[in-house]
Structures are given as structure tokens and as C-alpha cells.
Scaffold this motif. Sequence first.
Motif, PDB file in Angstrom:
ATOM      1  N   UNK A   1      75.512  37.028  32.701  1.00 53.73           N
ATOM      2  CA  UNK A   1      74.513  36.720  33.724  1.00 53.73           C
ATOM      3  C   UNK A   1      74.599  35.299  34.256  1.00 53.73           C
ATOM      4  N   UNK A   2      75.491  34.506  33.709  1.00 53.55           N
ATOM      5  CA  UNK A   2      75.740  33.185  34.261  1.00 53.55           C
ATOM      6  C   UNK A   2      77.216  33.099  34.618  1.00 53.55           C
ATOM      7  N   UNK A   3      77.501  32.541  35.760  1.00 59.46           N
ATOM      8  CA  UNK A   3      78.891  32.435  36.200  1.00 59.46           C
ATOM      9  C   UNK A   3      79.580  31.340  35.391  1.00 59.46           C
ATOM     10  N   UNK A   4      80.463  31.748  34.508  1.00 63.43           N
ATOM     11  CA  UNK A   4      81.228  30.787  33.720  1.00 63.43           C
ATOM     12  C   UNK A   4      82.621  30.698  34.332  1.00 63.43           C
ATOM     13  N   UNK A   5      82.837  29.680  35.144  1.00 62.22           N
ATOM     14  CA  UNK A   5      84.085  29.549  35.886  1.00 62.22           C
ATOM     15  C   UNK A   5      85.243  29.152  34.977  1.00 62.22           C
ATOM     16  N   UNK A   6      86.438  29.514  35.412  1.00 62.45           N
ATOM     17  CA  UNK A   6      87.627  29.183  34.630  1.00 62.45           C
ATOM     18  C   UNK A   6      88.688  28.524  35.509  1.00 62.45           C
ATOM     19  N   UNK A   7      88.229  27.871  36.604  1.00 64.10           N
ATOM     20  CA  UNK A   7      89.185  27.199  37.474  1.00 64.10           C
ATOM     21  C   UNK A   7      89.565  25.850  36.875  1.00 64.10           C
ATOM     22  N   UNK A   8      90.516  25.179  37.515  1.00 63.83           N
ATOM     23  CA  UNK A   8      91.058  23.925  36.976  1.00 63.83           C
ATOM     24  C   UNK A   8      89.988  22.847  36.854  1.00 63.83           C
ATOM     25  N   UNK A   9      89.110  22.739  37.887  1.00 63.54           N
ATOM     26  CA  UNK A   9      88.075  21.705  37.857  1.00 63.54           C
ATOM     27  C   UNK A   9      87.084  21.947  36.722  1.00 63.54           C
ATOM     28  N   UNK A  10      86.691  23.206  36.549  1.00 62.05           N
ATOM     29  CA  UNK A  10      85.730  23.523  35.495  1.00 62.05           C
ATOM     30  C   UNK A  10      86.339  23.291  34.116  1.00 62.05           C
ATOM     31  N   UNK A  11      87.601  23.661  33.948  1.00 62.17           N
ATOM     32  CA  UNK A  11      88.275  23.423  32.658  1.00 62.17           C
ATOM     33  C   UNK A  11      88.355  21.925  32.370  1.00 62.17           C
ATOM     34  N   UNK A  12      88.657  21.146  33.408  1.00 59.46           N
ATOM     35  CA  UNK A  12      88.731  19.698  33.234  1.00 59.46           C
ATOM     36  C   UNK A  12      87.367  19.137  32.849  1.00 59.46           C
ATOM     37  N   UNK A  13      86.326  19.659  33.484  1.00 60.34           N
ATOM     38  CA  UNK A  13      84.961  19.218  33.175  1.00 60.34           C
ATOM     39  C   UNK A  13      84.627  19.498  31.711  1.00 60.34           C
ATOM     40  N   UNK A  14      85.003  20.685  31.243  1.00 58.88           N
ATOM     41  CA  UNK A  14      84.738  21.048  29.852  1.00 58.88           C
ATOM     42  C   UNK A  14      85.519  20.153  28.894  1.00 58.88           C
ATOM     43  N   UNK A  15      86.794  19.913  29.235  1.00 63.57           N
ATOM     44  CA  UNK A  15      87.614  19.043  28.387  1.00 63.57           C
ATOM     45  C   UNK A  15      87.045  17.630  28.347  1.00 63.57           C
ATOM     46  N   UNK A  16      86.607  17.153  29.499  1.00 65.23           N
ATOM     47  CA  UNK A  16      86.028  15.814  29.583  1.00 65.23           C
ATOM     48  C   UNK A  16      84.733  15.737  28.779  1.00 65.23           C
ATOM     49  N   UNK A  17      83.854  16.740  28.927  1.00 67.56           N
ATOM     50  CA  UNK A  17      82.573  16.715  28.216  1.00 67.56           C
ATOM     51  C   UNK A  17      82.785  16.767  26.710  1.00 67.56           C
ATOM     52  N   UNK A  18      83.800  17.523  26.262  1.00 70.14           N
ATOM     53  CA  UNK A  18      84.106  17.586  24.838  1.00 70.14           C
ATOM     54  C   UNK A  18      84.610  16.241  24.336  1.00 70.14           C
ATOM     55  N   UNK A  19      85.462  15.601  25.118  1.00 79.11           N
ATOM     56  CA  UNK A  19      85.964  14.278  24.753  1.00 79.11           C
ATOM     57  C   UNK A  19      84.831  13.261  24.652  1.00 79.11           C
ATOM     58  N   UNK A  20      83.918  13.328  25.617  1.00 74.97           N
ATOM     59  CA  UNK A  20      82.774  12.409  25.604  1.00 74.97           C
ATOM     60  C   UNK A  20      81.924  12.662  24.365  1.00 74.97           C
ATOM     61  N   UNK A  21      81.676  13.925  24.057  1.00 74.62           N
ATOM     62  CA  UNK A  21      80.849  14.259  22.894  1.00 74.62           C
ATOM     63  C   UNK A  21      81.468  13.735  21.606  1.00 74.62           C
ATOM     64  N   UNK A  22      82.771  13.737  21.540  1.00 74.91           N
ATOM     65  CA  UNK A  22      83.471  13.303  20.334  1.00 74.91           C
ATOM     66  C   UNK A  22      83.653  11.785  20.254  1.00 74.91           C
ATOM     67  N   UNK A  23      83.596  11.105  21.410  1.00 73.95           N
ATOM     68  CA  UNK A  23      83.993   9.685  21.426  1.00 73.95           C
ATOM     69  C   UNK A  23      83.011   8.729  22.090  1.00 73.95           C
ATOM     70  N   UNK A  24      81.836   9.209  22.540  1.00 69.68           N
ATOM     71  CA  UNK A  24      80.979   8.345  23.356  1.00 69.68           C
ATOM     72  C   UNK A  24      80.479   7.115  22.612  1.00 69.68           C
ATOM     73  N   UNK A  25      80.498   7.148  21.282  1.00 74.14           N
ATOM     74  CA  UNK A  25      80.024   5.986  20.534  1.00 74.14           C
ATOM     75  C   UNK A  25      81.051   4.846  20.510  1.00 74.14           C
ATOM     76  N   UNK A  26      82.284   5.171  20.808  1.00 77.67           N
ATOM     77  CA  UNK A  26      83.318   4.119  20.746  1.00 77.67           C
ATOM     78  C   UNK A  26      84.088   3.958  22.050  1.00 77.67           C
ATOM     79  N   UNK A  27      84.007   4.930  22.949  1.00 83.83           N
ATOM     80  CA  UNK A  27      84.692   4.849  24.235  1.00 83.83           C
ATOM     81  C   UNK A  27      83.679   4.929  25.368  1.00 83.83           C
ATOM     82  N   UNK A  28      83.551   3.866  26.150  1.00 85.36           N
ATOM     83  CA  UNK A  28      82.582   3.828  27.244  1.00 85.36           C
ATOM     84  C   UNK A  28      83.244   3.789  28.620  1.00 85.36           C
ATOM     85  N   UNK A  29      84.540   3.631  28.654  1.00 87.48           N
ATOM     86  CA  UNK A  29      85.254   3.443  29.914  1.00 87.48           C
ATOM     87  C   UNK A  29      85.808   4.752  30.469  1.00 87.48           C
TER      88      UNK A  29
END
Length: 279
Positions: free
Chosen positions: A167-195
Motif C-alpha cells: 500500500x506504499x510505493x516503495x521505489x527501486x530506481x537509482x535515486x531511491x536506492x542512493x537515498x537508502x544507501x545514504x540514509x544507512x550510511x548516515x545512521x551508521x556514521x553520523x556521530x563521527x562524519x558530519x561532512x
Amino acid sequence: MAVQDIKTYTFNNVFSLQQVVFEKACVLNKEEQIDSYKIVWIKEGKGVYNIDFESYEFNGNVLFFLSPGQVFSVESEKIKEAYQLSFTRDFYCIQAHDAEVACNGVLFNNIYKTPFVSPCEKDTKKLDFILESLIEEFEQEETAQYDMLQSYLRQFIVCSVRVKKEYEIIKDDAETKLYKDFSLLVEQNFKKMHSVTDYANRLGLSPKSLSKHFQKIGSQTPSDFIKNRIVTEAKRQLLYSNETIKYVAFDLGFNDPAYFSRFFTKATGKSPKQFQKTA
């Protein structure tokens, strides 16, 4: 859940099911930090929940998903029928089951999306059946109860993932995949990487290219994304840890507590000390 006279089933303090079957208006203004995974199923009711300092209004049949560390409060709530499943990592490890039920970032561990979904009548019947089986298993206390309860919980989570995906559109295009990869990286590293540059390098892109990808999906800028994650964690720690502001600053990767204070004040309109006093 801001209700009283709840019927509760528990197993070894690692898994519980709470059942509410009456209508009552409630308000829980004091925020609390979630210490376990929670699935809140409002079958009939309406209200406004505050999760990680954001408000979410609901009316009708909805499922909420909360993860340890998130901040929760009830702004208003009038419930006729509801259930709450609570479980610890020891009882059911979300990370260990990612490959099987794809729930990491779909239901739990995702502070970047709306934390609830609305099941249709068909899905509601499936969830009802699983809950009935859970309650029956809680009451029987038979052999291998741990395994049976865990199995029913897994079924409930799998069903919920399917509801979200259907019931929710879960996209699998390149931009959405990049967004997911970026959000995961931020979640794992936001305490030490701010740039933004650091994250772009990890993703094999230039900061400018990363920003363009975000523009295509109408997202906030990568810089704001990182900043908002840091601010959310800062709010959590300022409210629910006994550490000093200086310690929180260092924990979040700021070498200068004064700079952290200016950063937080600019983002929230309050200094860390003011936020603690007025929260």
C-alpha cells in the motif's frame, strides 16, 4: 500507550502483548524514550502521537512501529480497540532477520519516514488471526513456548512488511536506492562524519552529484539530512541521559562544545541548556 486497565501477557520480560478493549480519551504529555521494539496496532481509535519530536495524526486502523531510542509521547488519544507488541533484541533480533523479512528500514530502524501504515480488511483479518494465536499461546504455557511466540511475532512482522510494500510505493530506481544507501550510511556514521563530502566519497560520487540526486526525488539536501539526524540524537541525549552537554557534544563528534551549542541553537532556536529546561 496512554491508557489504563490494559490486559497484559508477558514472557520472561523480553516479549509482551497488551490488549485494550474500551474507549477512553487520554493525554500523555511527558515524553518517554522507547527501550524496546514496539508495534502499536490501533484497530479503532484516533489521536496524535509525537515520535522523535514530530507529530503524527491518525484516525482508524493503523500500525505504528517504534525502535529503541526513539522518543514517544501522546498528544491526544481516544482508543476503542488496540494492541501493543513489545520485544527486545534478545527475543527477536531485527538485524538477524533482515534478509528474510526485509524489515530493517522498512518498518523499524527508519526515522526518516512516516512510522505507520494502514492495513486493509483482508490484512486486518490475517493480523487478527496471528494475534488470537499469540494470546492462546500466552495462556497455554506449553512446551517450547519461546519458539512458538517468536514464530507468531515473525508472522506478524512479515505480514506488516507486506502491508507496507503493497500500500506504499516503495521505489527501486537509482535515486531511491542512493537515498537508502545514504540514509544507512548516515545512521551508521553520523556521530563521527558530519561532512557531505565524506558521505559522497563513500558512495563514489561528488557532493554536487549527490545533491542533484536528492533534488530529483524532492528530498531535503544531504547537508540538512545529516544535520537533522544529529539534532534528533542530541535532543534524545539531552533529555534522557545524565551526561553533561560537553559529553553530548563530544559523543556527537564535536571537538568544541561551544560550536555544538551554536549548531544546536541555530537548528532548534534553543540552546542545549534551554532545551533541557523547557522540554
